[in-house]
Scaffold this active site. Sequence first.
Site, PDB file in Angstrom:
ATOM      1  N   ASP A  76       0.995  -1.183   0.032  1.00  0.00           N
ATOM      2  CA  ASP A  76       0.029   0.117   0.045  1.00  0.00           C
ATOM      3  C   ASP A  76       0.697   1.081  -0.013  1.00  0.00           C
ATOM      4  O   ASP A  76       0.618   2.229  -0.619  1.00  0.00           O
ATOM      5  CB  ASP A  76      -0.989   0.000   1.010  1.00  0.00           C
ATOM      6  CG  ASP A  76      -0.327  -0.380   2.503  1.00  0.00           C
ATOM      7  OD1 ASP A  76       0.865  -0.356   2.772  1.00  0.00           O
ATOM      8  OD2 ASP A  76      -1.116  -0.360   3.365  1.00  0.00           O
ATOM      9  N   ASP A 454       3.787   1.146  13.132  1.00  0.00           N
ATOM     10  CA  ASP A 454       3.087  -0.268  13.433  1.00  0.00           C
ATOM     11  C   ASP A 454       3.911  -1.208  14.421  1.00  0.00           C
ATOM     12  O   ASP A 454       3.454  -1.920  14.941  1.00  0.00           O
ATOM     13  CB  ASP A 454       2.807  -1.025  12.112  1.00  0.00           C
ATOM     14  CG  ASP A 454       1.674  -0.274  11.368  1.00  0.00           C
ATOM     15  OD1 ASP A 454       1.291   0.806  11.826  1.00  0.00           O
ATOM     16  OD2 ASP A 454       1.434  -0.818  10.364  1.00  0.00           O
TER      17      ASP A 454
END
Length: 737
Positions: A76, A454
């Site tokens: 992405d 993350d």
Amino acid sequence: MHTFHLGRRVVLAGTVATAAVATLPVLQGRAQGADSGTGTAAPAYRWRNAVQGGTGFVSGILVHPSCRGLAYARTDIGGAYRWDDRTDRWIPLTDHLGWEDWNLLGVEAMAVDPAHPNRVYLTLGAYTQSWAGNGAVLRSEDRGATWKRTDLTVKLGANEDGRGAGERLLVDPRDSDTLWLGTRHDGLLKSTDRGARWQAVSFPAAPSATGQGITFLVAAGRTVYAGWGDSDGTAGRPNLYRTSDGTTWEAVPGQPTGTAAKVPIRAAYDRHTRELYVTYANGPGPNGQSDGSVHKLRTVDGKWTDVTPVKPGGTATDGSTDVFGYGGVAVDACRPGTLVVSTNNRWAETDTVFRSTNGGRTWTSLKDKAVLDVSETPYLKWGGDKPKFGWWIQALALDPYDSKHIVYGTGATLYSTRDLKNWAPQIRGLEEASIRQLVSPPTGEAHLLSGSGDIGVMYHERLTASPSRGMASNPVFGTSTGLSLAAAKPAYVVRAGWGDHGNGAYSNDGGKTWAPFETQPAVAKEAPGPIATSADGSVLLWSFGTANPGYRSADNGATWSKVASFPKGAAPIADPVDPTCFYAFDTTTGTVFASIDSGRTFTARATGLSAGDSEFQLTAAPGRTGDLWLSLKGNGLYRSNDGGAAFAKVSSCHAAHTLGFGKAARGISYPAIYMVGAVESFNAIYRSDDEAKTWTRINDDQHQWGWTGAAITGDPRVYGRVYVSTNGRGVQYGEPA
């Protein structure tokens, strides 16, 4: 896997990344060669990833149907990759994209030509918002070694909801020169010259303002099917269309309806049984799905069959409701009626891959007997004792030459099996972390500590292998917001970030092990920000955004007190020599503040500097007191030799986004300076060995990695080595070849 990890990914991918890139200046012209600019010609640099092992959402896998061992992966925000079967590695294909093309590091879709194995196509574009540029198509005749590019007039959304659907790009099964491209908001595009030129063509459905548009294009024999993501699940608004002649599209009769079949996610065609399998969910995913199904269409007579492995909505083992959608689907090219499908967004029970050998009449969950080996990428344990099978499984592939070779993507890696039981990451070479902080310690085992979105903080004892300790735990963070090392006591390190069991921690062994602060300000849970430690580690300063005051601790986080005079939202930095001195740049007013009483009070020094951009960065040169450098992006680079009382503009460069220091060149006393900025009219990576009088460009046109403006640092022990943050390609490090 903690739920906050998912949440931070969404924030990073959407809100934070949006804020980060929305104000990037678009400089005219492309980056030139390494010998261009006003600096000297650079000796060749060798660039490599500091290995982490994935760490980001792999949104698509495409295995070539007629060429053994050839596959592609898309991400992405981290570009596209080709699998090299000889070396068992993924080869990055889009590192040549530079600053002006930052939006193109998001890959919306891929396509291969079954009749011409060397041809591959990519559609690029991360965001559809007004501040993002238009998408582009890359086409290659040599498997991505070289590319030709066509800029589109529409926007694509590779890092938006629905990014795990697809593929939205397809080579027409009747004509290799014809390609179809489905968009989110601009209908269907068609090219008849292998992607060089595109035009809109008629399609029977109209996109909604915030919808998904065409979610996939797939060939079933000579017929092309298109999924439509803007339906409401009713019979009056179909979500699956087809064309048999390449001109006229029609809704597929008898298609399933209802909430569980609202959005078609992916489809795969079994050429032996002539059946098309479609996965559905009540939302595009990868997050937010709570219902879904799997259906198959027998294309010879139009009969539909519900073959859903498990209906969402039951009771999970923990007593909660077992909600999820369906994502990936792949058929076995060798065995008729054999296929795999994946659940998606199934947090209570953890996502799984189901396998059927009888056309979906019965299913086996491959998770139930799976043995996961993550010894090569230990961070996948997420601070726990063992890894989980996965989450956000929308990318799924089945090797057409090996029925037991299955690969699926997660929010952090690619898992692979060759016996349907033993699984391990198939991720070498693919790195997708969004790096926020970099620290290179002057002593100790690790030459690098990194903080990212993350996966928090990592301790890189080796640059060529994923950190053996995995991600920093106690507590585990999602996104890291701050990382600081005490210059005179480098074994002491502090970090801050989004965690579920605390938002700050300290280490007394250089970042190997951690302990949470005994207490933390109440605001830390909702707005953890940058943190700094004094040179001797005796004082901590923690910032919490423009709506909150800064906080100070003089007892290693046991207690905290407000610092009313600290500029709200500023990033504190410590003087590397004087433990009583701290600095902060107030980006809202263009004012530098300083403290000479160990952070108790701050007073304004230089004023009237550029303001209004939260990404302006203040940096202190190592081994010196009061030697400050201020990177003001397109407004240039400034330096102060008096602790921020006055700044002078550095005339040798046009722009400075981030700046760091490393070991000095032989015979020179001042540290080497590394900068992401512009010496002339384009952004690149530079080194200066003479206090910024002259610069040498050290990257090249094939190593640009989109946006690199978050952090850069040299290695204090190795002259010439530099670590560069990227927004999707992990940590890149370069050394003179």
